[in-house]
Design a protein around this motif. Sequence first.
Motif, PDB file in Angstrom:
ATOM      1  N   TYR A  22       0.836  -1.199   0.000  1.00 20.76           N
ATOM      2  CA  TYR A  22       0.000   0.000   0.000  1.00 20.76           C
ATOM      3  C   TYR A  22       0.869   1.247   0.000  1.00 20.76           C
ATOM      4  O   TYR A  22       2.022   1.243   0.422  1.00 20.76           O
ATOM      5  CB  TYR A  22      -0.954   0.020   1.203  1.00 20.76           C
ATOM      6  CG  TYR A  22      -0.298   0.411   2.511  1.00 20.76           C
ATOM      7  CD1 TYR A  22      -0.326   1.734   2.959  1.00 20.76           C
ATOM      8  CD2 TYR A  22       0.365  -0.537   3.299  1.00 20.76           C
ATOM      9  CE1 TYR A  22       0.273   2.098   4.157  1.00 20.76           C
ATOM     10  CE2 TYR A  22       0.963  -0.189   4.491  1.00 20.76           C
ATOM     11  CZ  TYR A  22       0.918   1.130   4.915  1.00 20.76           C
ATOM     12  OH  TYR A  22       1.525   1.496   6.098  1.00 20.76           O
ATOM     13  N   TRP A  61       0.091   5.721   0.407  1.00 16.97           N
ATOM     14  CA  TRP A  61      -0.822   6.855   0.473  1.00 16.97           C
ATOM     15  C   TRP A  61      -0.262   7.994  -0.368  1.00 16.97           C
ATOM     16  O   TRP A  61       0.912   8.350  -0.243  1.00 16.97           O
ATOM     17  CB  TRP A  61      -0.991   7.336   1.922  1.00 16.97           C
ATOM     18  CG  TRP A  61      -1.817   6.449   2.798  1.00 16.97           C
ATOM     19  CD1 TRP A  61      -1.379   5.592   3.766  1.00 16.97           C
ATOM     20  CD2 TRP A  61      -3.243   6.343   2.809  1.00 16.97           C
ATOM     21  NE1 TRP A  61      -2.427   4.959   4.377  1.00 16.97           N
ATOM     22  CE2 TRP A  61      -3.599   5.398   3.808  1.00 16.97           C
ATOM     23  CE3 TRP A  61      -4.263   6.931   2.065  1.00 16.97           C
ATOM     24  CZ2 TRP A  61      -4.916   5.050   4.084  1.00 16.97           C
ATOM     25  CZ3 TRP A  61      -5.585   6.579   2.342  1.00 16.97           C
ATOM     26  CH2 TRP A  61      -5.894   5.655   3.342  1.00 16.97           C
ATOM     27  N   LEU A 117      -5.483   5.955  -1.520  1.00 14.22           N
ATOM     28  CA  LEU A 117      -4.850   4.701  -1.131  1.00 14.22           C
ATOM     29  C   LEU A 117      -4.572   3.888  -2.383  1.00 14.22           C
ATOM     30  O   LEU A 117      -5.490   3.572  -3.144  1.00 14.22           O
ATOM     31  CB  LEU A 117      -5.762   3.909  -0.184  1.00 14.22           C
ATOM     32  CG  LEU A 117      -5.261   2.527   0.234  1.00 14.22           C
ATOM     33  CD1 LEU A 117      -3.936   2.613   0.977  1.00 14.22           C
ATOM     34  CD2 LEU A 117      -6.308   1.810   1.083  1.00 14.22           C
TER      35      LEU A 117
END
Length: 443
Positions: A44, A46, A100
Amino acid sequence: MFFYVSFLRPPPTRASLHTPVLITPQVANDLRTEPCYVDQDIFYDWILVDNKQPPAKKTVGPPTARKAATKLMTWKNANAYKEIPVPLPYGVREGQQWRLVLSAVPSSSSSGVPAFARVPSSQIYLDEEAIGKWNPLPVSSMPVTFTGNARTVKGASKQEQIERAYEFRILTSESSSTGESVPMPSRSSGQELVNQLKGLQVEDDSESKVVRLVIREQTSFDLDKKIWDSGIGLSAWIVQVLNNRFSEPKLPLEVRPPEKDDPLDRLKSILISSEPLKILELGAGTGIVALALAALRSRIADAPDSILTTDLDSAIPLLQHNIDANESTRSSKIFLKAGVLDWDEKVSEQLPASDRDSSIDLVVMADVTYNTSSFPALVQTLADLRNMDPTKRPCFLMGYKEREEAERTLWDMVEAVGIKFVQVGSVLGYVPGEEAPIEIWIG
């Protein structure tokens, strides 16, 4: 076929500044009906959307370099419905918006995976021959607004859209005119993904031109509002053929036409023509094929082309959004328009007046065969397009992935109205030989 990283449970539109964001990742096929059979490490990242409020800096200790992506979990089919907490963005502040981004690589337990495929990427590279071979295609959420207001967080709705970032490089005519395979220049790094997700960028270098598209999809099960395998496969094939990345397979002797009528040569002559083209797309969905063609033609010819990308009325708002959002990737000379075209109605009565008065050069379509009950209407539409100008027949280009054997009856049906399709290539997708490839056909 390709596998895609998606959100079974997407992030909310608003999230708390104090607790992790809960999501459920998904790795499945384009219709989300078949989960991936290989364990995947999910990463992941951001991405800050609002640069007016930069993240807070550390005040204690040495500065730490920001990682491009962090491992979140190992996705397995057995835990496909598991809810996963995602740590908050570093230094997040009240009112900031962040996206995200999830990417995937085969888990460390998978054998035979090349080293490059174990590096997560947040972009889908249409100019790579191994597109989707090892890695599911990454995804970005829509912006999440972070707040300390518990009341607004509690009532926040789940997101209903996602975006995927695509990139391809285009060799200039000087570097590809020899017809020989030309190595593509290395990719740059750094702010690429941030630039993509904040505002579309087009960057040139001495050897190639870099195009970045961001395509929005719905998270619902509406078939006309998702990316399908053949749309990606056909777009990638067009890019790579024009960059001389794919070898050009010879047709079997029994179906090979005379050299002067070679279908691939005819298609390439159309795509590289300096003259203005009229291009029509059927069953456009999210519009990736038309957007890729518009970007390519802007750099190959920069002619005042007319590209009409069509679908049913329900698909038009999202299709129009993607056209508008990617405006910076094409020349202002190119007229790219979304329009409704119902295969059950007469084609000439649905086309704009400007397209009725002149012949169409190229008709493109991807994944138009999934509903065999629509074949009579589709065949009639193709016949109408073929016969609009008896002095100049359009070239038909189709991306196809077999879902049912009965779909192949279409070839005989269109041949009966004077259109003979021949296969000129394929895009293998995930683990070649184990899944259905995207076949490229020209008629």
